[in-house]
Scaffold this active site. Structure first.
Site, short mmCIF file in Angstrom:
data_model
loop_
_atom_site.label_atom_id
_atom_site.label_comp_id
_atom_site.label_asym_id
_atom_site.label_seq_id
_atom_site.Cartn_x
_atom_site.Cartn_y
_atom_site.Cartn_z
N SER A 153 0.83 -1.23 0.00
CA SER A 153 0.00 0.00 0.00
C SER A 153 0.86 1.27 0.00
O SER A 153 0.36 2.35 -0.30
CB SER A 153 -0.97 0.00 1.19
OG SER A 153 -0.26 0.05 2.42
N HIS A 154 2.14 1.17 0.36
CA HIS A 154 3.00 2.36 0.38
C HIS A 154 4.30 2.16 -0.39
O HIS A 154 5.30 2.84 -0.15
CB HIS A 154 3.24 2.82 1.83
CG HIS A 154 1.98 3.42 2.41
ND1 HIS A 154 0.94 2.63 2.84
CD2 HIS A 154 1.57 4.70 2.55
CE1 HIS A 154 -0.05 3.41 3.24
NE2 HIS A 154 0.30 4.67 3.07
N HIS A 198 2.26 14.66 2.57
CA HIS A 198 2.68 13.40 3.19
C HIS A 198 1.96 12.23 2.56
O HIS A 198 0.74 12.21 2.49
CB HIS A 198 2.38 13.46 4.69
CG HIS A 198 3.26 12.58 5.51
ND1 HIS A 198 3.23 11.21 5.43
CD2 HIS A 198 4.22 12.88 6.41
CE1 HIS A 198 4.13 10.70 6.25
NE2 HIS A 198 4.75 11.69 6.86
N PHE A 199 2.73 11.24 2.12
CA PHE A 199 2.08 10.07 1.50
C PHE A 199 2.65 8.76 2.02
O PHE A 199 2.19 7.69 1.63
CB PHE A 199 2.32 10.10 -0.03
CG PHE A 199 3.73 9.69 -0.37
CD1 PHE A 199 4.04 8.36 -0.57
CD2 PHE A 199 4.75 10.62 -0.41
CE1 PHE A 199 5.35 7.96 -0.83
CE2 PHE A 199 6.05 10.23 -0.67
CZ PHE A 199 6.34 8.90 -0.88
N GLU A 214 -4.71 0.70 1.52
CA GLU A 214 -5.15 -0.70 1.45
C GLU A 214 -6.54 -0.77 0.81
O GLU A 214 -6.82 -1.64 -0.02
CB GLU A 214 -5.19 -1.24 2.89
CG GLU A 214 -5.20 -2.73 3.02
CD GLU A 214 -3.95 -3.41 2.51
OE1 GLU A 214 -2.85 -2.82 2.55
OE2 GLU A 214 -4.09 -4.55 2.04
N ASP A 223 4.11 -0.31 12.99
CA ASP A 223 3.66 0.88 12.26
C ASP A 223 2.28 0.58 11.71
O ASP A 223 2.14 -0.29 10.85
CB ASP A 223 4.64 1.16 11.10
CG ASP A 223 4.21 2.34 10.25
OD1 ASP A 223 3.34 3.13 10.69
OD2 ASP A 223 4.75 2.49 9.12
N PHE A 224 1.25 1.23 12.26
CA PHE A 224 -0.10 0.94 11.77
C PHE A 224 -0.97 2.17 11.74
O PHE A 224 -0.79 3.11 12.52
CB PHE A 224 -0.77 -0.17 12.59
CG PHE A 224 -0.78 0.03 14.08
CD1 PHE A 224 -1.60 0.96 14.67
CD2 PHE A 224 0.03 -0.77 14.88
CE1 PHE A 224 -1.62 1.12 16.05
CE2 PHE A 224 0.02 -0.62 16.26
CZ PHE A 224 -0.81 0.33 16.85
P1 NDP Z 1 -0.81 -3.38 8.91
O1 NDP Z 1 -2.13 -3.65 9.51
O2 NDP Z 1 -0.45 -4.07 7.66
O3 NDP Z 1 0.33 -3.72 9.96
C1 NDP Z 1 0.40 -3.08 11.18
C2 NDP Z 1 1.55 -3.55 12.02
O4 NDP Z 1 1.16 -4.73 12.72
C3 NDP Z 1 2.81 -3.90 11.25
O5 NDP Z 1 3.93 -3.51 12.01
C4 NDP Z 1 2.68 -5.42 11.13
O6 NDP Z 1 3.91 -6.10 10.93
C5 NDP Z 1 2.07 -5.78 12.44
N1 NDP Z 1 1.33 -7.05 12.41
C6 NDP Z 1 0.45 -7.47 11.46
N2 NDP Z 1 -0.03 -8.69 11.79
C7 NDP Z 1 0.57 -9.04 12.96
C8 NDP Z 1 0.49 -10.19 13.81
N3 NDP Z 1 -0.29 -11.21 13.51
N4 NDP Z 1 1.25 -10.20 14.93
C9 NDP Z 1 2.05 -9.16 15.24
N5 NDP Z 1 2.17 -8.05 14.47
C10 NDP Z 1 1.44 -7.99 13.37
O7 NDP Z 1 -0.60 -1.80 8.75
P2 NDP Z 1 -1.63 -0.71 8.21
O8 NDP Z 1 -2.31 -1.26 7.01
O9 NDP Z 1 -2.44 -0.21 9.34
O10 NDP Z 1 -0.61 0.44 7.76
C11 NDP Z 1 0.21 0.22 6.62
C12 NDP Z 1 1.11 1.39 6.39
O11 NDP Z 1 0.35 2.52 6.02
C13 NDP Z 1 1.95 1.83 7.59
O12 NDP Z 1 3.30 1.72 7.19
C14 NDP Z 1 1.56 3.27 7.82
O13 NDP Z 1 2.63 4.13 8.19
C15 NDP Z 1 1.02 3.66 6.47
N6 NDP Z 1 0.07 4.78 6.58
C16 NDP Z 1 0.48 6.03 6.26
C17 NDP Z 1 -0.38 7.10 6.41
C18 NDP Z 1 0.06 8.50 6.15
O14 NDP Z 1 -0.74 9.40 6.32
N7 NDP Z 1 1.25 8.76 5.73
C19 NDP Z 1 -1.74 6.91 6.88
C20 NDP Z 1 -2.05 5.55 7.23
C21 NDP Z 1 -1.17 4.53 7.07
P3 NDP Z 1 4.22 -6.77 9.47
O15 NDP Z 1 4.45 -5.62 8.55
O16 NDP Z 1 5.44 -7.60 9.69
O17 NDP Z 1 3.02 -7.59 9.11
O1 PYC Z 2 -2.93 4.83 3.46
O2 PYC Z 2 -4.17 5.99 4.83
C1 PYC Z 2 -3.27 5.90 4.01
C2 PYC Z 2 -2.50 7.11 3.66
C3 PYC Z 2 -2.87 8.39 3.82
C4 PYC Z 2 -1.83 9.17 3.35
C5 PYC Z 2 -0.87 8.34 2.91
N1 PYC Z 2 -1.29 7.08 3.11
#
Ligand code: NDP
Ligand code: PYC
Length: 338
Positions: A47-48, A120-121, A188, A178-179
């Site tokens: 997704s990123h 920011h992306f 996603e 990071d979530f």
């Molecule tokens: P995910 O739900 O894919 O993962 C969240 C975290 O939980 C990861 O560190 C992941 O590790 C871990 N994880 C997942 N499954 C398990 C498990 N079963 N046991 C333990 N740990 C687990 O992340 P999101 O989809 O919520 O976010 C994805 C990305 O989107 C992030 O990098 C975030 O920074 C980015 N984002 C950026 C935004 C922005 O504005 N710039 C806004 C929102 C999101 P692993 O990767 O190893 O699975």
């Molecule tokens: O995946 O939520 C997201 C996001 C927002 C800005 C960059 N990524």
């Protein structure tokens, strides 16, 4: 997987840099952006990864991003670094401010970097892992656009607001998570929409406030926070710490500023770093052993640490010198070359 295309790491890097530079990003910005996009793609964070080049280049069309902005770094206080991205993408400001943040943390035990006026992306884990690579623990938070309903609400007020943390470990990958504080990141949901796949239940509501598994309807309605009111509260905290606290926009204000254009969010970011040595009174080694016992107790139960999937993907992709993306995404990316 016949509908995927395989690129070598060098090909993927060249593709990203050339798309960015063909679309009016300076070489410095193209490098900072590509480093993070490639790190994500290499770790199978789809997704990123390369997918986000669509958001970067699309945002450029509306004339608000400065693709050659030079960040201004200010030594604002003994434990505070301010970085004004001057309307550029956040990542060059982060790269430019990082050495001063690390220096201040090692001197004072704790320090914060506030990045202002940035588009920011990106994923946040590459940023906190730069801190753990320097022996520090770190937290990063950022708002986005008001796509997410607060728990109990029915319309977008909060951003997808990610929270990232990294803890350094001797001779091993750091402990990092990071979530998004929404059930799913926006990226996603966009990938589900592109793949024509239904979302799981509980991720979003449509514009009438009814639960939906349709990605298109979810994007027109509101996303839901993870963990109900708990994720909602964390998300509000991120709005405050990376918004009003550092004199920058909330997700709602960022969305209003975009004026209906499908742009990357524009706001601030806060990164807080901690020195394990100074904060433990010089007992970092002993305390590190205690942290390792905590991790061992988790792993011994058959549970996995966050980022384990990512580290395994990195190992696999580095070994085969390849990343894999859908052919449809590759075609969309090629169309961005000029
Ligand atoms: P995910 O739900 O894919 O993962 C969240 C975290 O939980 C990861 O560190 C992941 O590790 C871990 N994880 C997942 N499954 C398990 C498990 N079963 N046991 C333990 N740990 C687990 O992340 P999101 O989809 O919520 O976010 C994805 C990305 O989107 C992030 O990098 C975030 O920074 C980015 N984002 C950026 C935004 C922005 O504005 N710039 C806004 C929102 C999101 P692993 O990767 O190893 O699975
Ligand atoms: O995946 O939520 C997201 C996001 C927002 C800005 C960059 N990524």
């Amino acid at each position: 997987m016949s509908d995927n295309i395989i690129l070598s790491l060098a090909q993927a890097r060249e593709l990203s840099k050339s798309i960015l530079m063909d679309n009016r990003f300076s070489e410095d910005h193209a490098k900072s952006i590509t480093d993070v996009i490639l790190a994500c793609q290499q770790d199978d964070c789809h997704s990123h990864g390369l997918f986000r080049l669509l958001m970067c280049t699309q945002s450029m069309k509306f004339g608000r991003i400065n693709g050659s902005a030079n960040p201004t770094i200010v030594d604002a206080a003994p434990s505070v670094v301010k970085a004004d991205a001057n309307g550029g993408i956040s990542l060059l400001a982060m790269d430019a401010a990082l050495p001063l943040l690390i220096e201040k943390t090692k001197k004072n035990g704790i320090a914060a970097l506030a990045i202002n006026r940035c588009f920011h992306f990106s994923a946040l884990w590459p940023e906190v892992e730069k801190l753990s690579a320097a022996g520090l623990a770190g937290l990063a938070m950022v708002p986005s656009h008001a796509w997410v309903a607060p728990a109990g609400g029915s319309r977008g007020t909060l951003g997808t607001n990610p929270l990232a943390f990294s803890w350094p470990r001797q001779g091993q990958h750091p402990f990092t998570f990071d979530f998004a504080t929404s059930q799913f990141a926006r990226g996603e949901i966009e990938l589900y929409r592109r793949a024509g796949k239904p979302l799981p239940e509980g991720v979003a509501i449509d514009k009438e406030g009814q639960p939906t598994t349709d990605a298109e309807a979810a994007m027109g309605g509101a996303m839901l926070t993870f963990g109900g009111y708990k994720g909602s509260a964390l998300s509000i905290m991120i709005e405050l710490l990376a918004g009003p606290l550092i004199d920058d926009l909330t997700s709602k204000e960022s969305m209003e500023a975009a004026n209906g254009q499908p742009e990357a969010p524009y706001h601030g970011e806060i990164i807080i770093a901690f020195d394990p040595n100074l904060l433990s009174g010089g007992r970092a080694a002993a305390n590190n052993d205690r942290a390792e016992r905590l991790f061992a107790d988790i792993i011994d139960q058959g549970a996995r640490l966050p980022s384990q999937r990512r580290y395994q993907a990195r190992e696999r992709n580095l070994a085969r010198d390849a990343v894999e993306i859908p052919q449809t995404l590759y075609n969309d990316l090629l169309a961005l070359r000029k």
